[in-house]
Design a protein around this motif. Structure first.
Motif: not given
Length: 104
Positions: A58-77, A82-84, A95-99
């Protein structure tokens, strides 16, 4: 006689405190916080472990409109962007790493 929703459309009203909050929300933009070096290393470690073991993450991602939660399996980098790449029941997401704000 079918007027649709015209009767109610003309009678909508917004309370002043709700209007002020809506305007305030439009003006404020979310800024992704700068993470401390220890927090960045912890996120990197947890992402690598989840990728190796093919675990749900479960990853919390920050975007322009706030924080969002994304849950899943990481397939690749992807090094070029520079994104997952994450896969869950809704599809694949990049998902960009910096977010990334935190990993739960």
């Amino acid at each position: 006689m079918n007027r649709g929703n015209k009767l109610w459309e003309g009678h909508r009203m917004i309370l002043p405190e709700h209007r002020a909050r809506m305007l305030q929300h439009e003006v404020e933009s979310y800024v992704v916080p700068v993470l401390h070096e220890d927090a960045s290393e912890d996120i990197e470690y947890r992402v690598q472990e989840a990728m190796i073991r093919r675990q749900l993450l479960t990853i919390v991602v920050g975007e322009q409109d706030g924080e969002h939660t994304v849950e899943g399996r990481i397939v690749s980098y992807r090094t070029e962007t520079r994104s997952l790449q994450i896969h869950n029941e809704w599809g694949r997401f990049q998902i960009p790493i910096q977010n990334i704000v935190r990993v739960l």
